[in-house]
Scaffold this active site. Sequence first.
Site, PDB file in Angstrom:
ATOM      1  N   ASP A 238       0.790  -1.082   0.034  1.00  0.00           N
ATOM      2  CA  ASP A 238       0.008   0.187  -0.125  1.00  0.00           C
ATOM      3  C   ASP A 238       0.741   1.473  -0.079  1.00  0.00           C
ATOM      4  O   ASP A 238       1.915   1.231   0.431  1.00  0.00           O
ATOM      5  CB  ASP A 238      -0.838  -0.044   1.276  1.00  0.00           C
ATOM      6  CG  ASP A 238      -2.167   0.506   1.163  1.00  0.00           C
ATOM      7  OD1 ASP A 238      -2.673   1.074   0.048  1.00  0.00           O
ATOM      8  OD2 ASP A 238      -2.621   1.189   2.097  1.00  0.00           O
ATOM      9  N   HIS A 239       0.322   2.490  -0.439  1.00  0.00           N
ATOM     10  CA  HIS A 239       0.992   3.541  -0.252  1.00  0.00           C
ATOM     11  C   HIS A 239       2.647   3.700  -0.165  1.00  0.00           C
ATOM     12  O   HIS A 239       2.822   4.000   1.020  1.00  0.00           O
ATOM     13  CB  HIS A 239       0.434   4.644   0.768  1.00  0.00           C
ATOM     14  CG  HIS A 239      -1.072   4.990   0.569  1.00  0.00           C
ATOM     15  ND1 HIS A 239      -1.346   5.892  -0.210  1.00  0.00           N
ATOM     16  CD2 HIS A 239      -2.211   4.328   1.036  1.00  0.00           C
ATOM     17  CE1 HIS A 239      -2.851   5.843  -0.450  1.00  0.00           C
ATOM     18  NE2 HIS A 239      -3.139   5.232   0.388  1.00  0.00           N
TER      19      HIS A 239
ATOM     20  N   HIS B  81      -8.775   8.424   4.838  1.00  0.00           N
ATOM     21  CA  HIS B  81      -8.375   7.208   5.534  1.00  0.00           C
ATOM     22  C   HIS B  81      -8.535   7.482   7.050  1.00  0.00           C
ATOM     23  O   HIS B  81      -8.560   8.627   7.429  1.00  0.00           O
ATOM     24  CB  HIS B  81      -6.786   7.122   5.342  1.00  0.00           C
ATOM     25  CG  HIS B  81      -6.225   6.913   4.120  1.00  0.00           C
ATOM     26  ND1 HIS B  81      -5.064   7.537   3.360  1.00  0.00           N
ATOM     27  CD2 HIS B  81      -6.456   5.842   3.412  1.00  0.00           C
ATOM     28  CE1 HIS B  81      -4.775   6.917   2.530  1.00  0.00           C
ATOM     29  NE2 HIS B  81      -5.797   5.925   2.422  1.00  0.00           N
ATOM     30  N   GLY B  82      -9.059   6.520   7.877  1.00  0.00           N
ATOM     31  CA  GLY B  82      -9.443   6.549   9.260  1.00  0.00           C
ATOM     32  C   GLY B  82     -10.840   6.912   9.246  1.00  0.00           C
ATOM     33  O   GLY B  82     -11.466   6.715   8.591  1.00  0.00           O
TER      34      GLY B  82
ATOM     35  N   HIS C 247     -10.092   4.124  -1.865  1.00  0.00           N
ATOM     36  CA  HIS C 247      -9.240   3.995  -0.442  1.00  0.00           C
ATOM     37  C   HIS C 247     -10.110   4.479   0.629  1.00  0.00           C
ATOM     38  O   HIS C 247     -11.252   5.080   0.197  1.00  0.00           O
ATOM     39  CB  HIS C 247      -7.975   5.090  -0.491  1.00  0.00           C
ATOM     40  CG  HIS C 247      -7.005   4.331  -1.287  1.00  0.00           C
ATOM     41  ND1 HIS C 247      -5.888   4.047  -0.866  1.00  0.00           N
ATOM     42  CD2 HIS C 247      -6.718   3.992  -2.738  1.00  0.00           C
ATOM     43  CE1 HIS C 247      -5.205   3.632  -1.442  1.00  0.00           C
ATOM     44  NE2 HIS C 247      -5.477   3.510  -2.735  1.00  0.00           N
ATOM     45  N   GLY C 248      -9.863   4.604   1.630  1.00  0.00           N
ATOM     46  CA  GLY C 248     -10.380   4.937   2.957  1.00  0.00           C
ATOM     47  C   GLY C 248     -11.771   4.451   3.298  1.00  0.00           C
ATOM     48  O   GLY C 248     -13.156   5.166   3.382  1.00  0.00           O
TER      49      GLY C 248
ATOM     50  N   ASN D  74     -10.209  -0.434  -0.316  1.00  0.00           N
ATOM     51  CA  ASN D  74      -9.330  -0.650   0.798  1.00  0.00           C
ATOM     52  C   ASN D  74      -9.763  -0.505   2.232  1.00  0.00           C
ATOM     53  O   ASN D  74     -10.373   0.440   2.496  1.00  0.00           O
ATOM     54  CB  ASN D  74      -8.254   0.212   0.760  1.00  0.00           C
ATOM     55  CG  ASN D  74      -7.372   0.008  -0.419  1.00  0.00           C
ATOM     56  OD1 ASN D  74      -7.439  -0.844  -1.374  1.00  0.00           O
ATOM     57  ND2 ASN D  74      -6.267   0.968  -0.721  1.00  0.00           N
TER      58      ASN D  74
ATOM     59  N   THR E 212      -8.353   0.744   8.838  1.00  0.00           N
ATOM     60  CA  THR E 212      -8.729   1.032  10.059  1.00  0.00           C
ATOM     61  C   THR E 212      -9.945   0.145  10.858  1.00  0.00           C
ATOM     62  O   THR E 212      -9.787  -0.297  11.827  1.00  0.00           O
ATOM     63  CB  THR E 212      -9.379   2.644  10.236  1.00  0.00           C
ATOM     64  OG1 THR E 212      -8.421   3.272   9.552  1.00  0.00           O
ATOM     65  CG2 THR E 212      -9.624   2.951  11.629  1.00  0.00           C
TER      66      THR E 212
END
Length: 291
Positions: free
Chosen positions: A82-83, A179-180, A207-208, A229, A232
């Site tokens: 990832d990233h 994200h998160g 994402h996220g 993805n 969290t």
Amino acid sequence: MSLVNTLDLTTVARREGFAVAAVNVVDDLSARAAVFAAEQAESPIILQTSVKTLRRAGVSLMSSMLRTIATGASVPVALHLDHCPDRALISEVVTHGWSSVLFDASALPFDEAVGQTGEVVREAHVHGVTVESEIENIIGVEDGIGSDEALHSYTEEELAEAARVSGADMIAPQVGTAHGMYSAAPQLRFDRVAKLVSLTDRPVVLHGGTGLSDRDFRRFVEAGISKINISTALKHAYMNAAREHLEEAERRRRWEPTALFDQVAEAVTAVVGWHIGVFGGHGADQHWSAA
Ligand code: 13P
């Protein structure tokens, strides 16, 4: 079934109208629990790690551990980094049998991002590794990488053209997710996904994922997302199960590490299984076998 390429999985997902769950794992326990969820659902799965997780274990240990888990699975499993903005780390990873990497060029200006992504693609393809490209940044910092500010935004036409020029295999656009955990309701851009999908054959990645509702996920899949993805939510499942176990262990004065592992694995399997179902992945390994 065993270790497969991420592009093969996401291409089939795009054609068949579902999204492959791509879950961030942190150790053997979470990786095996995620694969178990995929096996129960007869679904492919993408195991991915953050740069932080990979550095912690080391490329050699993490690669051999994940490859062993993937090759022993009864469903298709892809391994994805990832990233990663670090070209040297990508060079190391592509020689260790991973399926794909996300080259995170989102901090770079457009021409530099496209140029460097092209270099990464050429290098990765020599080793049979495919490349997810991010040139707009997904909001939020995850495992030390990323930004809470939007650094670059492009039109869908520019994103499709950038991928064509660089040869990137999959595209991760900014579509309102972060994200998160969300502190406020996100402005989700299903329209952006649909437009980008209409402009390119390349699979598009969301994402996220943590914090979206099942309806949001379904709308993104309908719009054409092929890989989603989730990080969290797995971390929370892992840590909450560990806390519950330790509180109970303290109360009962029973200290058994393997019972802790089992409780954590069960929680991770449950959260991964739920996401696979919502993304339309149940029974999807048949599509892949027939591809
Ligand atoms: P979440 O942590 O919000 O699930 O996002 C995961 C992700 O996009 C990893 O790249």
